[in-house]
Design an enzyme around this catalytic site. Structure first.
Site, mmCIF file in Angstrom:
data_model
loop_
_atom_site.group_PDB
_atom_site.id
_atom_site.type_symbol
_atom_site.label_atom_id
_atom_site.label_comp_id
_atom_site.label_asym_id
_atom_site.label_seq_id
_atom_site.Cartn_x
_atom_site.Cartn_y
_atom_site.Cartn_z
ATOM 1 N N ILE A 298 0.813 -0.914 -0.374
ATOM 2 C CA ILE A 298 0.396 -0.216 0.309
ATOM 3 C C ILE A 298 0.989 1.154 -0.361
ATOM 4 O O ILE A 298 0.957 2.088 -0.881
ATOM 5 C CB ILE A 298 -0.462 0.290 1.283
ATOM 6 C CG1 ILE A 298 -1.985 -1.769 1.078
ATOM 7 C CG2 ILE A 298 -1.636 1.657 1.346
ATOM 8 C CD1 ILE A 298 -3.136 -1.470 2.194
ATOM 9 N N LYS A 299 1.175 1.360 1.443
ATOM 10 C CA LYS A 299 2.784 2.392 1.161
ATOM 11 C C LYS A 299 3.771 2.717 -0.700
ATOM 12 O O LYS A 299 3.408 3.691 -1.488
ATOM 13 C CB LYS A 299 3.700 2.199 1.831
ATOM 14 C CG LYS A 299 3.242 2.540 3.591
ATOM 15 C CD LYS A 299 4.100 2.404 4.787
ATOM 16 C CE LYS A 299 3.464 2.563 6.064
ATOM 17 N NZ LYS A 299 4.385 2.106 6.595
ATOM 18 N N PHE B 50 2.544 2.560 -2.987
ATOM 19 C CA PHE B 50 1.512 2.612 -4.334
ATOM 20 C C PHE B 50 1.216 3.990 -3.951
ATOM 21 O O PHE B 50 0.981 5.513 -4.686
ATOM 22 C CB PHE B 50 -0.191 1.612 -4.826
ATOM 23 C CG PHE B 50 0.307 0.738 -4.981
ATOM 24 C CD1 PHE B 50 0.940 0.028 -6.552
ATOM 25 C CD2 PHE B 50 -0.391 -0.883 -4.146
ATOM 26 C CE1 PHE B 50 1.307 -0.944 -6.564
ATOM 27 C CE2 PHE B 50 -0.674 -1.876 -5.031
ATOM 28 C CZ PHE B 50 0.366 -2.160 -6.330
ATOM 29 N N GLU B 51 1.157 4.018 -2.508
ATOM 30 C CA GLU B 51 0.840 5.667 -2.260
ATOM 31 C C GLU B 51 1.279 6.511 -1.954
ATOM 32 O O GLU B 51 1.087 7.608 -2.362
ATOM 33 C CB GLU B 51 -0.167 5.935 -0.984
ATOM 34 C CG GLU B 51 -1.562 4.820 -0.801
ATOM 35 C CD GLU B 51 -2.450 5.117 -1.229
ATOM 36 O OE1 GLU B 51 -2.453 6.909 -1.486
ATOM 37 O OE2 GLU B 51 -3.347 4.615 -1.652
ATOM 38 N N GLY B 52 2.355 6.205 -1.727
ATOM 39 C CA GLY B 52 3.901 7.548 -1.757
ATOM 40 C C GLY B 52 3.731 8.247 -0.660
ATOM 41 O O GLY B 52 2.486 7.554 0.779
#
Length: 105
Positions: free
Chosen positions: A11-12, A14-16
């Site tokens: 998730i991190k 993808f999110e940045g």
């Protein structure tokens, strides 16, 4: 189930992470900060540290884990499937799960 380290890292990735509040679109109601934390608690010009971004992420992720865990799946999810569905709901919101009602393996 709980999101494992690989799921959180997914998730991190993808999110940045952005440490200064921003709006994805000018028409958005609220600002976003950290790893996609969005809400009325985020104000224009707000800044946070990496440790605050991690804390917000961990606080936020609980809501998405809960939604995936409470959904009436007709099959058992493995860890990778759980991670993927939590990532999916993190990105699109928990209401997206309603599209899967009645789904079978």
């Amino acid at each position: 189930m709980k999101l494992n380290k690989e799921g959180k890292d997914l998730i991190k990735s993808f999110e940045g992470c952005r440490l200064v509040a921003y709006k994805v679109l000018p028409s958005e109601t609220y600002f976003t900060i950290g790893y996609g934390h969005y809400g009325k608690d985020v104000k224009e010009g707000m800044t946070i540290t990496m440790s605050e971004a991690d804390r917000l992420f961990d606080d936020d992720i609980f809501r998405f884990e809960k939604a995936v865990n409470e959904f009436p799946w007709s099959f058992k999810l493995n860890q990778n499937q759980f991670n993927a569905l939590v990532s999916f709901t993190y990105n699109l919101g928990v209401n997206i799960l309603s599209d899967f009602k009645g789904m079978t393996a």
